[in-house]
Motif scaffolding. Structure first.
Motif, PDB file in Angstrom:
ATOM      1  N   GLN A   5      36.036  38.822 129.018  1.00 26.59           N
ATOM      2  CA  GLN A   5      37.028  39.532 129.814  1.00 26.59           C
ATOM      3  C   GLN A   5      38.330  38.727 129.891  1.00 26.59           C
ATOM      4  OE1 GLN A   5      37.253  42.451 131.431  1.00 26.59           O
ATOM      5  NE2 GLN A   5      35.264  43.177 130.686  1.00 26.59           N
ATOM      6  N   GLU A   6      39.444  39.442 129.954  1.00 27.07           N
ATOM      7  CA  GLU A   6      40.743  38.785 130.017  1.00 27.07           C
ATOM      8  C   GLU A   6      41.364  38.990 131.390  1.00 27.07           C
ATOM      9  OE1 GLU A   6      43.145  40.194 126.793  1.00 27.07           O
ATOM     10  OE2 GLU A   6      42.249  38.822 125.357  1.00 27.07           O
ATOM     11  N   ASP A   7      40.726  38.407 132.431  1.00 25.36           N
ATOM     12  CA  ASP A   7      41.375  38.372 133.731  1.00 25.36           C
ATOM     13  C   ASP A   7      42.379  37.222 133.743  1.00 25.36           C
ATOM     14  OD1 ASP A   7      39.751  36.159 133.807  1.00 25.36           O
ATOM     15  OD2 ASP A   7      38.476  36.884 135.414  1.00 25.36           O
ATOM     16  N   TYR A   8      43.003  36.959 134.899  1.00 28.50           N
ATOM     17  CA  TYR A   8      44.075  35.959 134.927  1.00 28.50           C
ATOM     18  C   TYR A   8      43.581  34.591 134.476  1.00 28.50           C
ATOM     19  CZ  TYR A   8      47.641  32.764 136.640  1.00 28.50           C
ATOM     20  OH  TYR A   8      48.583  31.763 136.721  1.00 28.50           O
ATOM     21  N   TYR A   9      42.444  34.160 134.999  1.00 26.81           N
ATOM     22  CA  TYR A   9      41.940  32.832 134.640  1.00 26.81           C
ATOM     23  C   TYR A   9      41.409  32.813 133.210  1.00 26.81           C
ATOM     24  CZ  TYR A   9      42.482  32.013 139.600  1.00 26.81           C
ATOM     25  OH  TYR A   9      43.015  31.898 140.862  1.00 26.81           O
ATOM     26  N   GLY A  10      40.917  33.965 132.733  1.00 23.93           N
ATOM     27  CA  GLY A  10      40.446  34.033 131.363  1.00 23.93           C
ATOM     28  C   GLY A  10      41.553  33.932 130.330  1.00 23.93           C
ATOM     29  N   LEU A  11      42.795  34.201 130.717  1.00 23.44           N
ATOM     30  CA  LEU A  11      43.911  34.075 129.781  1.00 23.44           C
ATOM     31  C   LEU A  11      44.100  32.643 129.298  1.00 23.44           C
ATOM     32  CD1 LEU A  11      46.607  36.322 131.541  1.00 23.44           C
ATOM     33  CD2 LEU A  11      45.079  36.962 129.669  1.00 23.44           C
ATOM     34  N   PHE A  12      43.652  31.676 130.103  1.00 20.01           N
ATOM     35  CA  PHE A  12      43.872  30.274 129.766  1.00 20.01           C
ATOM     36  C   PHE A  12      42.641  29.620 129.144  1.00 20.01           C
ATOM     37  CE2 PHE A  12      47.036  31.355 132.919  1.00 20.01           C
ATOM     38  CZ  PHE A  12      48.177  30.736 132.437  1.00 20.01           C
ATOM     39  N   ARG A  13      41.664  30.438 128.763  1.00 23.20           N
ATOM     40  CA  ARG A  13      40.561  29.898 127.972  1.00 23.20           C
ATOM     41  C   ARG A  13      41.037  29.605 126.557  1.00 23.20           C
ATOM     42  NH1 ARG A  13      36.999  33.961 130.691  1.00 23.20           N
ATOM     43  NH2 ARG A  13      37.780  35.420 129.142  1.00 23.20           N
ATOM     44  N   ASP A  14      40.259  28.785 125.858  1.00 26.11           N
ATOM     45  CA  ASP A  14      40.582  28.526 124.451  1.00 26.11           C
ATOM     46  C   ASP A  14      39.694  29.349 123.518  1.00 26.11           C
ATOM     47  OD1 ASP A  14      38.185  27.259 124.800  1.00 26.11           O
ATOM     48  OD2 ASP A  14      38.802  25.327 123.982  1.00 26.11           O
ATOM     49  N   ASN A  46      47.463  31.899 117.394  1.00 21.62           N
ATOM     50  CA  ASN A  46      48.796  31.291 117.380  1.00 21.62           C
ATOM     51  C   ASN A  46      49.538  31.999 118.508  1.00 21.62           C
ATOM     52  OD1 ASN A  46      51.148  29.943 116.801  1.00 21.62           O
ATOM     53  ND2 ASN A  46      51.616  31.121 114.946  1.00 21.62           N
ATOM     54  N   GLN A  47      49.324  31.495 119.724  1.00 23.55           N
ATOM     55  CA  GLN A  47      49.692  32.266 120.894  1.00 23.55           C
ATOM     56  C   GLN A  47      50.178  31.370 122.022  1.00 23.55           C
ATOM     57  OE1 GLN A  47      45.681  33.844 121.204  1.00 23.55           O
ATOM     58  NE2 GLN A  47      45.348  32.732 123.131  1.00 23.55           N
ATOM     59  N   LEU A  48      50.949  31.991 122.887  1.00 27.56           N
ATOM     60  CA  LEU A  48      51.477  31.320 124.073  1.00 27.56           C
ATOM     61  C   LEU A  48      51.088  32.143 125.294  1.00 27.56           C
ATOM     62  CD1 LEU A  48      53.313  29.123 125.387  1.00 27.56           C
ATOM     63  CD2 LEU A  48      55.215  30.743 125.102  1.00 27.56           C
ATOM     64  N   THR A  49      50.446  31.494 126.257  1.00 26.31           N
ATOM     65  CA  THR A  49      50.073  32.148 127.514  1.00 26.31           C
ATOM     66  C   THR A  49      51.005  31.664 128.610  1.00 26.31           C
ATOM     67  OG1 THR A  49      47.752  32.173 126.814  1.00 26.31           O
ATOM     68  CG2 THR A  49      48.209  32.589 129.138  1.00 26.31           C
ATOM     69  N   LEU A  50      51.584  32.616 129.321  1.00 28.97           N
ATOM     70  CA  LEU A  50      52.445  32.297 130.454  1.00 28.97           C
ATOM     71  C   LEU A  50      51.825  32.875 131.715  1.00 28.97           C
ATOM     72  CD1 LEU A  50      56.012  33.034 128.998  1.00 28.97           C
ATOM     73  CD2 LEU A  50      54.830  30.828 129.161  1.00 28.97           C
ATOM     74  N   GLY A  51      51.790  32.063 132.750  1.00 28.06           N
ATOM     75  CA  GLY A  51      51.206  32.508 134.010  1.00 28.06           C
ATOM     76  C   GLY A  51      51.993  31.974 135.187  1.00 28.06           C
ATOM     77  N   LEU A  52      51.957  32.720 136.260  1.00 31.21           N
ATOM     78  CA  LEU A  52      52.637  32.313 137.480  1.00 31.21           C
ATOM     79  C   LEU A  52      51.744  32.665 138.658  1.00 31.21           C
ATOM     80  CD1 LEU A  52      55.230  31.233 138.864  1.00 31.21           C
ATOM     81  CD2 LEU A  52      56.017  33.608 138.985  1.00 31.21           C
ATOM     82  N   ALA A  53      51.435  31.669 139.473  1.00 34.39           N
ATOM     83  CA  ALA A  53      50.633  31.874 140.673  1.00 34.39           C
ATOM     84  C   ALA A  53      51.384  31.307 141.864  1.00 34.39           C
ATOM     85  CB  ALA A  53      49.268  31.202 140.538  1.00 34.39           C
ATOM     86  N   THR A  54      51.280  31.975 142.980  1.00 35.91           N
ATOM     87  CA  THR A  54      51.896  31.483 144.203  1.00 35.91           C
ATOM     88  C   THR A  54      50.908  31.627 145.344  1.00 35.91           C
ATOM     89  OG1 THR A  54      53.811  31.647 145.689  1.00 35.91           O
ATOM     90  CG2 THR A  54      52.963  33.707 144.758  1.00 35.91           C
ATOM     91  N   ARG A  55      50.913  30.641 146.236  1.00 35.67           N
ATOM     92  CA  ARG A  55      50.021  30.625 147.389  1.00 35.67           C
ATOM     93  C   ARG A  55      50.843  30.394 148.645  1.00 35.67           C
ATOM     94  NH1 ARG A  55      46.588  26.362 147.485  1.00 35.67           N
ATOM     95  NH2 ARG A  55      47.728  25.118 145.968  1.00 35.67           N
ATOM     96  N   PHE A  56      50.370  30.988 149.751  1.00 29.59           N
ATOM     97  CA  PHE A  56      51.044  30.860 151.028  1.00 29.59           C
ATOM     98  C   PHE A  56      50.054  30.280 152.040  1.00 29.59           C
ATOM     99  CE2 PHE A  56      53.225  34.159 148.710  1.00 29.59           C
ATOM    100  CZ  PHE A  56      54.576  33.915 148.969  1.00 29.59           C
ATOM    101  N   ALA A  93      46.720  40.606 136.482  1.00 28.68           N
ATOM    102  CA  ALA A  93      47.250  40.268 137.804  1.00 28.68           C
ATOM    103  C   ALA A  93      46.098  40.199 138.787  1.00 28.68           C
ATOM    104  CB  ALA A  93      48.277  41.301 138.260  1.00 28.68           C
ATOM    105  N   ASP A  94      46.225  39.290 139.750  1.00 26.64           N
ATOM    106  CA  ASP A  94      45.189  39.100 140.758  1.00 26.64           C
ATOM    107  C   ASP A  94      45.869  38.875 142.103  1.00 26.64           C
ATOM    108  OD1 ASP A  94      42.162  38.544 141.159  1.00 26.64           O
ATOM    109  OD2 ASP A  94      43.149  36.911 142.235  1.00 26.64           O
ATOM    110  N   LEU A  95      45.357  39.527 143.141  1.00 30.13           N
ATOM    111  CA  LEU A  95      45.930  39.422 144.480  1.00 30.13           C
ATOM    112  C   LEU A  95      44.821  39.186 145.484  1.00 30.13           C
ATOM    113  CD1 LEU A  95      48.160  39.803 146.665  1.00 30.13           C
ATOM    114  CD2 LEU A  95      47.641  42.259 146.593  1.00 30.13           C
TER     115      LEU A  95
END
Length: 754
Positions: free
Chosen positions: A506-515, A528-538, A579-581
């Motif tokens: 599965q390609e959830d948010y955390y799965g995007l950064f698997r190898d 041959n790929q680039l993964t970009l992610g942005l997470a913010t916590r409050f 995306a994950d919320l």
């Protein structure tokens, strides 16, 4: 002179209080007038101390009159008149007699004791257990030298009130202080002063130790099983062995027997389950149906670990038709595995076997028979460079004759250069993956020997940014965590390799950064790929995480060409947007959602949303929706999706009555999937639950796995559970097990870090 009374009996019940019956409200309130003293005494003091208004000491006897108090350690007696005969070794007391120690308080009309034999008899006695909900009366209460009790003409209850809801009356109750259990003869149980059943002999626990005996039966009805009556019997074989045997009669099916045995040893713990029905009348030809299960986990010493798990059933529909503690009906596969492993600080090794059976599927998976693995890790091998090495030798067998089998040897050395700082991290990784296959294909479609060599380069970086902010007058700390990953693996044709243990991940948010794009090793996708992610916590002023939002996507510089065969070659520039919320909007509102959205086609690949309103553990409302497309096709060739909405509620109607219900609806087929409603009354000493269920049945015999057939086979029924707390119950009914009833268990929608 020795003090004649040495009570150490502690009668407790096996009940644990649920939310609707708080423990402090359910404990027995011992009347103040029967308390001897509120002053703490020294339990280690062996001296006997006597206080009285008047005393008369003679050669063979001593009499005490008026407000007599005797103490020895933590034991106390209060009475109006007492006499001690030294030569005869007797002690007697009358008038307002009260005995008290840390475990029990007894009031009686009179007491006669043999000092030498350490035995005593109290007439017209009333007893209470300190800190417990057990109390009662006895025409005669005898104490022997081993601190055991024999009660004649006795009563027993766990209800705290003077006029209890239920009461057990018995001709004789014998309580063994050493074995910590009681035997009851010629007993009748009264509910609201009405006799409901008679028991010539029974046993009850008098401590928190397990005790052999019958547990309360369960009664229910359903359209599938008819009238369903289950009578469990618990056998306490030894402190580290026990067994539960359940006889279950289903009017539509027949007699069903279940046995579960458990053991606990220094080298591990495990259980054995046996289940059997000799002739299931609901199935053609009334076959025998059965289950065998065994699991074990433990360690032999500080280095060796052992694990085993084996389940075998008579047919694929077993878990759909019978309620089993081994596996739920929603599980569609059985995993059998065994592993022995050895661990040290820098390396570990293991040997493992595995056999997975997919229920209802005519195509059987491969068996791992066996797999040998070795992992080694050496941090700071050369300066800051870490070194890791893993290797695995696996043989894939198959149950069918003349079927593809293989032996795979995989070697994977890795060099890692990590950099960690409070402001972020940067990790460079270089890996070499070498795999050898020896394949035995009776159809000669695959090469006999295949060698695959693939290098891998991975660069992962993350930045940690913080700022103070204010929202609606409240102060928060916002943490912003942008991250990236570049992954490169060259392409190599792998079509000559069979698929033995590989599936798409599965390609959830955390799965995007698997190898890896696939599980297993039979397919290693080129990348041959680039993964970009942005997470913010409050985080609030108490450093509690109130919200977390994550968003990420993979951008392909070249299209991946390695597939599982049934897929089409990917022609796209990016992956789905994941995306994950997770949000705690207030003290009572919680939200969790996730989505995988295809930005090129505009379609949603998967989504899930959970919304909770929670005032307490038994006051909650949950709304949910989940969507998964393209699971298969129906009989008309149309795509089948999961598109379900659900509502779950738990709410007290009064202080002692609460309701739990759930409703799940299929939005595509416009019908309910599962309904459940339960109402429960629970007081301090008894509980009753009435529940209704209706859910969709699964039958693997009428499912074609190339298509999905719409089914209208539902099972519905009513169940009734009744518990008298402290009288052979395994614990009271509660909100938690009601929330776990049915196909869809309750899940909290938040996993925020505190």
């Amino acid at each position: 002179m020795r003090f004649p009374l040495t009570l150490a009996v502690c009668v407790t019940s096996s009940a644990v209080w649920a939310d609707s019956a708080p423990q402090d409200q359910c404990l027995v309130k011992i009347p103040d007038q029967v308390r001897v003293s509120e002053q703490p005494l020294d339990e280690t003091d062996p001296a006997i101390r006597v206080q009285a208004d008047r005393s008369d000491a003679q050669t063979d006897a001593a009499r005490f009159e008026g407000n007599v108090r005797l103490t020895q350690g933590a034991r106390r007696i209060r009475t109006e008149s007492a006499e001690v005969r030294q030569l005869e070794g007797t002690f007697s007391a009358t008038g307002g007699l009260v005995y008290e120690d840390p475990s029990v308080v007894i009031s009686a009309d009179s007491l006669n004791a043999d000092v030498d034999d350490n035995q005593a008899r109290l007439d017209k006695a009333q007893y209470w257990l300190n800190g417990q909900q057990v109390h009662g009366t006895a025409e005669s209460l005898q104490i022997d030298g081993e601190d055991s009790l024999l009660l004649t003409g006795a009563t027993f209850t766990t209800c705290p009130q003077d006029d209890p809801d239920w009461l057990l009356e018995a001709k004789t109750i014998a309580i063994d202080a050493e074995e910590e259990w009681g035997q009851i003869w010629n007993a009748k149980v009264k509910i609201f002063d009405v006799p409901v059943f008679y028991v010539p002999y029974m046993t009850v626990p008098v401590s928190d130790k397990r005790k052999t005996g019958f547990l309360f039966p369960n009664i229910s009805t359903s359209s599938k099983n008819g009238i369903d009556l289950a009578a469990p019997f618990y056998w306490n074989i030894a402190p580290n062995y026990d067994m539960t045997l359940t006889t279950q009669y289903m009017s539509a099916r027949g007699l069903f027997l279940q046995t579960e045995g458990r053991y606990l040893q220094d080298w591990g713990a495990g259980r054995v389950n046996l289940e059997y029905i000799g002739s299931d009348r609901l199935v053609d030809d009334a076959p025998e149906r059965w289950l065998l299960h065994f699991d074990h986990g433990g360690k032999l010493d500080e280095n060796w670990r052992l694990y085993g798990n084996y389940t075998k059933v008579s047919d694929d529909n077993y878990f759909n038709d019978f309620s089993s503690s081994v596996q739920a009906s929603t599980d569609n596969q059985i995993s059998r595995e065994g592993e022995a492993s050895y661990y040290t600080d820098n390396w570990n090794a293991a040997i493992r076997v595995q056999d997975i059976e997919v229920l209802g599927d005519s195509e059987k998976p491969f068996q791992v028979m066996p797999s040998l693995s070795l992992n080694y890790h050496q941090p700071d091998l050369y300066g800051p460079v870490d070194f890791a090495f893993s290797t695995e030798l696996t043989h894939f067998a198959h149950k069918r004759d003349n079927h593809l089998t293989a032996t795979r040897w995989h070697v994977e050395p890795t060099l890692t250069l990590p950099y960690q700082a409070p402001a972020g991290s940067l990790t460079s990784e270089l890996k070499l993956m070498q795999t050898f296959y020896e394949q035995r294909d009776p159809n000669d479609q695959l090469e006999d020997f295949v060698s695959r060599t693939l290098p891998q380069f991975r660069l992962h970086g993350q930045v940690n940014l913080e700022r103070d902010m204010t929202y609606r007058g409240d102060r928060y700390l916002q943490v912003l965590e942008p991250q990236f990953q570049y992954l490169y693996i060259p392409y190599e044709d792998q079509s000559d390799i069979g698929l033995y243990d590989t599936a798409l991940l599965q390609e959830d948010y955390y799965g995007l950064f698997r190898d890896r794009r696939y599980s297993g090793l039979d397919r290693i996708s080129d990348a041959n790929q680039l993964t970009l992610g942005l997470a913010t916590r409050f985080l609030d002023d108490g450093n509690r995480e109130r919200a977390q939002i994550s968003l990420g996507q993979i951008f392909f510089f070249s299209d991946p060409r390695v597939t599982l065969g049934e897929e089409e070659t990917m022609n796209r520039s990016n992956s789905a947007l994941a995306a994950d919320l997770q949000l705690q909007a207030s003290d009572h509102w919680f939200l969790r959602g996730g989505i995988q959205f295809d930005t090129e086609s505009g379609h949603t690949n998967k989504s899930e949303l959970l919304l909770d309103y929670r005032l307490s553990d038994n006051r909650l409302l949950q709304f949910s929706h989940r969507y998964v497309p393209d699971l298969g096709t129906d009989v008309e060739g149309n795509s089948i999706d999961i598109n379900q909405a659900g509502v779950r509620a738990s709410w007290p109607l009064t202080d002692e009555i609460y309701f739990v219900g759930n409703w799940y609806y299929d939005l595509n087929l416009d019908r309910s999937v599962e309904n459940y409603a339960g109402v429960q009354y629970e007081s301090c000493c008894w509980a009753i639950r009435l529940a209704y269920h209706r859910h969709l049945n699964t039958n693997y015999d009428d499912v074609d796995f190339t298509t999905i057939n719409p089914r209208d086979d539902f099972d519905s029924g009513v169940s009734l559970k009744f518990v008298l707390k402290g009288l052979g119950s395994t614990g009271p009914l509660g909100v938690t097990d009601m929330l776990n009833e049915g196909l869809f268990n309750y899940r909290k929608p938040y996993y925020l870090r505190n």
